[in-house]
Design a protein around this motif. Structure first.
Motif, PDB file in Angstrom:
ATOM      1  N   GLU A  46       0.843  -1.204   0.000  1.00 34.28           N
ATOM      2  CA  GLU A  46       0.000   0.000   0.000  1.00 34.28           C
ATOM      3  C   GLU A  46       0.875   1.249   0.000  1.00 34.28           C
ATOM      4  N   SER A  47       1.881   1.268   0.859  1.00 32.70           N
ATOM      5  CA  SER A  47       2.729   2.462   0.979  1.00 32.70           C
ATOM      6  C   SER A  47       3.639   2.630  -0.238  1.00 32.70           C
ATOM      7  N   ASP A  92       0.979   3.311  -3.506  1.00 33.42           N
ATOM      8  CA  ASP A  92      -0.194   4.162  -3.319  1.00 33.42           C
ATOM      9  C   ASP A  92      -1.475   3.394  -3.632  1.00 33.42           C
ATOM     10  N   LYS A 112      -4.443   0.118  -2.313  1.00 33.46           N
ATOM     11  CA  LYS A 112      -5.446  -0.126  -1.277  1.00 33.46           C
ATOM     12  C   LYS A 112      -5.715  -1.615  -1.182  1.00 33.46           C
ATOM     13  N   ALA A 154      -3.920  -1.042  -7.042  1.00 29.18           N
ATOM     14  CA  ALA A 154      -3.227   0.246  -7.139  1.00 29.18           C
ATOM     15  C   ALA A 154      -3.215   0.618  -8.616  1.00 29.18           C
ATOM     16  N   GLU A 181       7.718   8.409 -10.939  1.00 31.07           N
ATOM     17  CA  GLU A 181       6.937   7.382 -10.258  1.00 31.07           C
ATOM     18  C   GLU A 181       7.690   6.055 -10.262  1.00 31.07           C
TER      19      GLU A 181
END
Length: 130
Positions: free
Chosen positions: A22-23, A26, A28, A57, A90
Motif C-alpha cells: 500500500e505504501s 499508493d 489499497k 493500485a 513514479e
C-alpha cells in the motif's frame, strides 16, 4: 477465462506485506478475510492469518493469502510482478520503496529495473506507454 492476476502466498506475514505494498504503490487493500472468517474449521492458533485478500493500485491488481499447515509455501523465484508507468519519477519512487531492505537484481535505468523486496517477492518496474 477473461482475467488473470497474480496470487501471492506468504508464510504468515501476508497482512504486513499488503500494508507495505500500500505504501509503496499508493494502493489499497480492497478486501481482507482472516482464517477465522474462512468457510472451514479453523486450526487452533491460525485465526489471525489471512485467508483471502485483494489489492489494487491503479491497474496493478493481485490477490494474496497466508499458507496453511500442510500447504506451506517456499519463498522462491518462480514468479515476479510486472508493473509499469510512463512517469520516470513514479518508477523511481516505487523502485526505491520496494528496494528498502530488499535486493536490487537489476538497477533501475531509464526504462527497466528488477528488485526482490524484503518479503522475497520479485518485481519488474518498466516504462510503459500511458
Amino acid at each position: 477465462m477473461n482475467l488473470a492476476i497474480p496470487y501471492l502466498m506468504f508464510s504468515g506475514n501476508c497482512h504486513e506485506a499488503l500494508q507495505f505494498y500500500e505504501s509503496c504503490l499508493d494502493g489499497k487493500i480492497t478486501s481482507l478475510r482472516t482464517v477465522a472468517e474462512a468457510p472451514f474449521d479453523v486450526p487452533k492458533g491460525m485465526e489471525d492469518r489471512i485467508f483471502d485478500s485483494e489489492f489494487k493500485a491503479g491497474s496493478v491488481h493481485f490477490k494474496a493469502s497466508d499458507d496453511m499447515p500442510g500447504n506451506e509455501v517456499t519463498v522462491g523465484s518462480n514468479f515476479a510482478l510486472f508493473i509499469g508507468s510512463p512517469d520516470a519519477d513514479e518508477r523511481q519512487r516505487v523502485f526505491e520503496k520496494l528496494s528498502e531492505n530488499g535486493n536490487v537484481t537489476f538497477p533501475l535505468d531509464n526504462n527497466f529495473g528488477m528488485v526482490t523486496d524484503k518479503f522475497n517477492i520479485q518485481w519488474m518496474i518498466a516504462r510503459t506507454d500511458a
